[in-house]
Design an enzyme around this catalytic site. Structure first.
Site, PDB file in Angstrom:
ATOM      1  N   LYS A 195       8.272  -6.923   3.303  1.00  0.00           N
ATOM      2  CA  LYS A 195       7.388  -7.378   4.370  1.00  0.00           C
ATOM      3  C   LYS A 195       6.680  -8.688   4.002  1.00  0.00           C
ATOM      4  O   LYS A 195       7.244  -9.752   4.146  1.00  0.00           O
ATOM      5  CB  LYS A 195       6.409  -6.268   4.745  1.00  0.00           C
ATOM      6  CG  LYS A 195       7.190  -4.982   5.161  1.00  0.00           C
ATOM      7  CD  LYS A 195       6.384  -3.992   5.909  1.00  0.00           C
ATOM      8  CE  LYS A 195       7.121  -2.670   6.074  1.00  0.00           C
ATOM      9  NZ  LYS A 195       7.536  -2.360   7.401  1.00  0.00           N
TER      10      LYS A 195
ATOM     11  N   TYR B 236       7.870   7.221   3.337  1.00  0.00           N
ATOM     12  CA  TYR B 236       9.106   6.611   3.842  1.00  0.00           C
ATOM     13  C   TYR B 236       9.476   5.470   2.905  1.00  0.00           C
ATOM     14  O   TYR B 236       8.628   4.643   2.558  1.00  0.00           O
ATOM     15  CB  TYR B 236       8.882   6.088   5.262  1.00  0.00           C
ATOM     16  CG  TYR B 236      10.064   5.355   5.853  1.00  0.00           C
ATOM     17  CD1 TYR B 236      11.235   6.028   6.186  1.00  0.00           C
ATOM     18  CD2 TYR B 236      10.008   3.985   6.088  1.00  0.00           C
ATOM     19  CE1 TYR B 236      12.317   5.357   6.741  1.00  0.00           C
ATOM     20  CE2 TYR B 236      11.088   3.306   6.653  1.00  0.00           C
ATOM     21  CZ  TYR B 236      12.235   4.000   6.976  1.00  0.00           C
ATOM     22  OH  TYR B 236      13.303   3.329   7.527  1.00  0.00           O
TER      23      TYR B 236
ATOM     24  N   ASP C  85       6.356   2.252  -4.384  1.00  0.00           N
ATOM     25  CA  ASP C  85       6.880   1.562  -3.214  1.00  0.00           C
ATOM     26  C   ASP C  85       5.696   0.868  -2.549  1.00  0.00           C
ATOM     27  O   ASP C  85       4.915   1.495  -1.827  1.00  0.00           O
ATOM     28  CB  ASP C  85       7.550   2.571  -2.269  1.00  0.00           C
ATOM     29  CG  ASP C  85       8.121   1.892  -1.040  1.00  0.00           C
ATOM     30  OD1 ASP C  85       7.802   0.698  -0.818  1.00  0.00           O
ATOM     31  OD2 ASP C  85       8.869   2.540  -0.297  1.00  0.00           O
TER      32      ASP C  85
END
Ligand SMILES: Cc1ncc(COP(=O)(O)O)c(C=O)c1O
Length: 398
Positions: free
Chosen positions: A241, A120, A213
């Site tokens: 994050k 994702y 990622d």
């Protein structure tokens, strides 16, 4: 995941958090293993982060222009992660991956993007192809509302299959290969070293841009992220994050020759009203400083093992069928499968039962079997011990 779909308990409405505790609007306390989907490396309301953000708030919350604290965080990120020579701050992981793809296409003049099943990368149109996380729950392989033409240039290949990737990349000139080096959106599934090495070799040979990622793995599995653990270094890295210390921030960075295509130096456009937001930059700097204290990641690794190891041993006894994957502060117990190296076919019903069992006893883990469990430095051995005992009790009832 916020809506608790398919679960027999009402969704959590958070009121406040402190350390590893989260308190709901009805006053119940839960040990939190979601940590805002990994954004909180230090747990909730860490005093250092709170103090710095509050100080900045009094001086202004956003300017839409550069600040010294943004420069400080950029210096820290580029110092800690040697593959990042230049960095651009944005507000979300979705923006970071979207920017990385645009840069790769601008740099190579090619269109094709290669990703991997169950990875994702946020919710931009081009990446909603066989994606993990919440998208796994959708029946269609892509979200409605994404025109076929938009995903026509995205190929999704099996994760951890080096030979399939090699064969495809040799016959399809790609702009970029984007991968979660430690996948954490189909549960935790680390890449094999040979898979990442193959991606590095093939992208180097074909001129495609290799993008890691590391929105989840960055600063979570070590100060150099997954790339430091594997010793495989990409051309571009996406962070998110933790880099914003629990505030909305993310980043795209990497080789200078690629990053220099970004406007205003180059012709690849990127912008954002709140990009490099000073509150988030302060929180990011404080978090990274805390993470550099001696023994920080060793303690996280030890705590993760305190939870993962007994669950693994219980699975090996054979009453409940399953396995555990874990990498420093990330873990997922998988029910119904004995090993997971790619998108798994899970016993989702059993996981939902575990979720409800834990939730009713004051432990909040991800409501979906396809998410990672996150530990923070604030989790205590006592909290972890209680969680371990509850999980083992559940498994023995299976
Ligand atoms: C690996 C990865 N990349 C990108 C994203 C998107 O980040 P955001 O939710 O901040 O847009 C996520 C979100 O969970 C993620 O896990």
């Amino acid at each position: 995941v916020r809506a608790f779909p398919g679960l027999d308990v009402p969704p959590l409405i958070a009121e406040r958090g402190e350390g590893a505790w989260i308190y709901d609007a009805d006053g119940h306390a839960y040990v939190d293993y979601c940590c805002s989907w990994g954004a909180l490396l230090l747990g909730h309301a860490h005093p250092r982060v709170v103090r710095a953000a509050a100080r900045q708030l009094e001086r202004g919350s956003t300017f839409g222009i550069a600040t010294q604290i943004e420069q400080e965080l950029a210096a820290e990120v580029t110092r800690l992660m040697p593959s990042i020579e230049k960095v651009r701050f944005v507000s979300s992981g979705t923006e970071a991956t979207m920017t990385a793809l645009r840069l790769a296409r601008g740099h190579t003049g090619r269109s094709l993007i290669v990703k991997f099943d169950g990875n994702y990368h946020g919710h931009s149109d081009a990446l909603l192809v066989r994606a993990g996380s919440g998208v796994l729950g959708l029946r269609a392989s892509t979200s409605r509302g994404v025109p076929e033409e938009v995903v026509a240039h995205t190929a999704s290949l099996p994760y951890n299959d080096a030979e399939a990737a090699r064969a495809f990349l040799r016959t399809h000139p790609a702009a970029a290969v984007i991968v979660e080096p430690i996948a954490a959106n189909m549960g935790v599934v680390p890449a094999s070293c040979s898979f990442l090495e193959t991606l590095r070799e093939e992208t180097r040979a074909s001129g495609a841009v290799l993008i890691f990622d590391e929105v989840i793995s960055g600063f979570r599995v070590g100060l150099q992220g997954a790339q430091g653990l594997y010793g495989v270094f990409p051309d571009l890295t996406c962070l998110g994050k933790i880099v914003g210390g629990g505030f909305p921030a993310a980043a795209c960075g990497g080789k200078r020759e690629i990053m220099d295509h970004l406007a205003p130096l180059g012709e690849v456009y990127q912008a954002g009203t709140l990009s490099g937001n000073p509150l988030a930059m302060c929180a990011g700097v404080e978090t990274l400083q805390e993470a550099q204290r001696p023994g920080f990641y060793e303690a996280l690794r030890r705590k993760t093992a305190l939870l993962a190891q007994p669950i693994r041993e219980e699975f090996s006894k054979g009453k409940a069928v399953g396995c555990v994957n874990d990498v420093c502060s990330l873990l997922t117990p998988f029910f119904g499968v004995r090993a997971v190296q790619a998108l798994p076919a899970l016993d989702a019903a059993r996981y939902r039962e575990l979720f409800c069992f834990l939730f009713e006893r004051g432990v909040y883990v991800p409501p979906s079997p396809y998410e990672a469990w996150f530990l923070s430095s604030a989790h205590t051995e006592e909290q972890i011990g209680k969680t371990r005992d509850l999980v083992l009790e559940f498994m023995r009832r299976c």
